[in-house]
Design a protein around this motif. Structure first.
Motif, short mmCIF file in Angstrom:
data_model
loop_
_atom_site.label_atom_id
_atom_site.label_comp_id
_atom_site.label_asym_id
_atom_site.label_seq_id
_atom_site.Cartn_x
_atom_site.Cartn_y
_atom_site.Cartn_z
N GLY A 19 0.78 -1.23 0.00
CA GLY A 19 0.00 0.00 0.00
C GLY A 19 0.81 1.29 0.00
O GLY A 19 0.24 2.37 -0.08
N HIS A 20 2.15 1.19 0.07
CA HIS A 20 2.97 2.41 0.05
C HIS A 20 2.65 3.20 -1.21
O HIS A 20 2.60 2.65 -2.31
CB HIS A 20 4.46 2.05 0.09
N ALA A 21 2.39 4.50 -1.06
CA ALA A 21 1.98 5.32 -2.20
C ALA A 21 2.46 6.75 -2.03
O ALA A 21 1.84 7.54 -1.32
CB ALA A 21 0.46 5.28 -2.33
N PRO A 22 3.58 7.11 -2.67
CA PRO A 22 4.02 8.51 -2.60
C PRO A 22 3.07 9.39 -3.42
O PRO A 22 2.35 8.91 -4.30
CB PRO A 22 5.41 8.47 -3.25
N PRO A 23 3.05 10.68 -3.14
CA PRO A 23 2.17 11.58 -3.89
C PRO A 23 2.62 11.71 -5.35
O PRO A 23 3.78 11.44 -5.68
CB PRO A 23 2.31 12.91 -3.15
N LEU A 24 1.69 12.11 -6.19
CA LEU A 24 2.01 12.41 -7.59
C LEU A 24 3.05 13.53 -7.60
O LEU A 24 2.86 14.57 -6.96
CB LEU A 24 0.74 12.84 -8.32
N HIS A 25 4.15 13.29 -8.30
CA HIS A 25 5.24 14.25 -8.29
C HIS A 25 6.01 14.17 -9.59
O HIS A 25 5.81 13.27 -10.39
CB HIS A 25 6.18 13.99 -7.10
N LEU A 26 6.91 15.12 -9.78
CA LEU A 26 7.80 15.09 -10.93
C LEU A 26 9.19 15.51 -10.49
O LEU A 26 9.36 16.13 -9.44
CB LEU A 26 7.28 15.98 -12.07
N HIS A 27 10.16 15.12 -11.28
CA HIS A 27 11.56 15.49 -11.06
C HIS A 27 11.94 16.49 -12.14
O HIS A 27 11.78 16.21 -13.33
CB HIS A 27 12.47 14.25 -11.16
N ARG A 28 12.43 17.65 -11.74
CA ARG A 28 12.78 18.69 -12.71
C ARG A 28 14.02 18.33 -13.53
O ARG A 28 14.12 18.71 -14.69
CB ARG A 28 13.03 20.01 -12.00
N ASN A 29 14.99 17.63 -12.91
CA ASN A 29 16.30 17.46 -13.54
C ASN A 29 16.73 16.01 -13.73
O ASN A 29 17.88 15.78 -14.11
CB ASN A 29 17.38 18.17 -12.71
N GLU A 30 15.89 15.05 -13.42
CA GLU A 30 16.31 13.64 -13.48
C GLU A 30 15.27 12.79 -14.20
O GLU A 30 14.07 12.98 -14.01
CB GLU A 30 16.45 13.05 -12.07
N ASP A 31 15.76 11.85 -14.97
CA ASP A 31 14.93 10.74 -15.42
C ASP A 31 14.99 9.70 -14.29
O ASP A 31 15.99 9.62 -13.56
CB ASP A 31 15.47 10.10 -16.70
N GLU A 32 13.94 8.90 -14.16
CA GLU A 32 13.92 7.87 -13.12
C GLU A 32 13.41 6.59 -13.74
O GLU A 32 12.52 6.61 -14.60
CB GLU A 32 13.00 8.32 -11.97
N ALA A 33 13.96 5.47 -13.33
CA ALA A 33 13.55 4.16 -13.85
C ALA A 33 13.31 3.22 -12.68
O ALA A 33 13.99 3.29 -11.66
CB ALA A 33 14.61 3.60 -14.79
N GLY A 74 3.57 -6.18 -0.80
CA GLY A 74 4.77 -5.37 -0.78
C GLY A 74 5.53 -5.52 -2.08
O GLY A 74 5.08 -6.19 -3.02
N ALA A 75 6.68 -4.91 -2.16
CA ALA A 75 7.49 -4.99 -3.38
C ALA A 75 8.95 -4.75 -3.03
O ALA A 75 9.28 -4.14 -2.01
CB ALA A 75 7.03 -3.96 -4.41
N ARG A 76 9.80 -5.25 -3.91
CA ARG A 76 11.23 -4.95 -3.85
C ARG A 76 11.60 -4.45 -5.22
O ARG A 76 11.29 -5.09 -6.23
CB ARG A 76 12.04 -6.18 -3.47
N THR A 77 12.26 -3.30 -5.27
CA THR A 77 12.56 -2.66 -6.55
C THR A 77 14.00 -2.19 -6.60
O THR A 77 14.65 -2.03 -5.56
CB THR A 77 11.68 -1.41 -6.76
N ILE A 78 14.45 -1.97 -7.81
CA ILE A 78 15.66 -1.19 -8.04
C ILE A 78 15.20 0.06 -8.78
O ILE A 78 14.48 -0.03 -9.78
CB ILE A 78 16.70 -1.96 -8.87
N GLN A 79 15.59 1.22 -8.24
CA GLN A 79 15.29 2.48 -8.89
C GLN A 79 16.61 3.12 -9.29
O GLN A 79 17.60 3.03 -8.56
CB GLN A 79 14.54 3.41 -7.94
N VAL A 80 16.60 3.74 -10.45
CA VAL A 80 17.78 4.43 -10.95
C VAL A 80 17.35 5.84 -11.35
O VAL A 80 16.31 6.02 -11.97
CB VAL A 80 18.37 3.70 -12.18
N ALA A 81 18.14 6.83 -10.95
CA ALA A 81 17.89 8.21 -11.36
C ALA A 81 19.15 8.74 -12.02
O ALA A 81 20.26 8.39 -11.63
CB ALA A 81 17.50 9.07 -10.17
N THR A 82 18.95 9.60 -13.01
CA THR A 82 20.07 10.12 -13.79
C THR A 82 20.71 11.35 -13.14
O THR A 82 21.23 12.21 -13.84
CB THR A 82 19.63 10.45 -15.22
N GLY A 83 20.67 11.41 -11.85
CA GLY A 83 21.28 12.49 -11.09
C GLY A 83 21.33 12.10 -9.63
O GLY A 83 21.09 10.94 -9.27
#
Length: 131
Positions: A19-33, A74-83
């Motif tokens: 159920g973890h749920a961050p708010p709707l958001h955007l990153h100004r300077n990074e791509d995220e995967a 639940g979930a287990r993830t790998i997240q990558v950001a370009t910054g």
């Protein structure tokens, strides 16, 4: 959670509560995967909805609003950001776990999270993804 950043990249392995749920958001300077290792997530990227499971990969370009909700196991993830803004935000808004197990899912102050996001070139633009 394991967080690393080097040479302008952020790498994050995360175990996420059901159920973890961050708010709707955007990153100004990074791509995220996001790469899902275990569990499921419903993901909003712009106007698209995606149901992700193990082996699924989703890229979110900078400036695109996104949010997700973790499935019932639940979930287990790998997240990558370009910054390194994401890494700085996590360090600013979070706190280290007292031991190497998933602590209880904390209640969090959405206003404080939004202020921390702004300090790291992220913008909260809406509520969390509904169930």
């Amino acid at each position: 959670m394991t967080l690393r950043h080097a040479e302008g990249w952020t790498f994050l392995e995360a175990r996420l509560h059901p159920g973890h749920a961050p708010p709707l958001h955007l990153h100004r300077n990074e791509d995220e995967a996001f790469y899902v290792l275990e569990g499921t997530m419903r993901f909003r990227r712009g106007d698209e909805l995606h149901d992700l499971g193990p082996g699924d990969f989703l890229v979110v370009p900078q400036g695109v609003p996104h949010a997700f909700r973790v499935g019932p196991d639940g979930a287990r993830t790998i997240q990558v950001a370009t910054g390194t803004d994401l890494a700085a935000f996590i360090r600013d808004a979070g706190e280290p776990a007292p031991e190497p197990v998933l602590p209880p899912d904390p209640a969090f102050d959405r206003e404080a999270v939004a202020r921390a996001a702004e300090r790291h070139d992220m913008v909260v633009v809406g509520p969390p993804l509904a169930e």
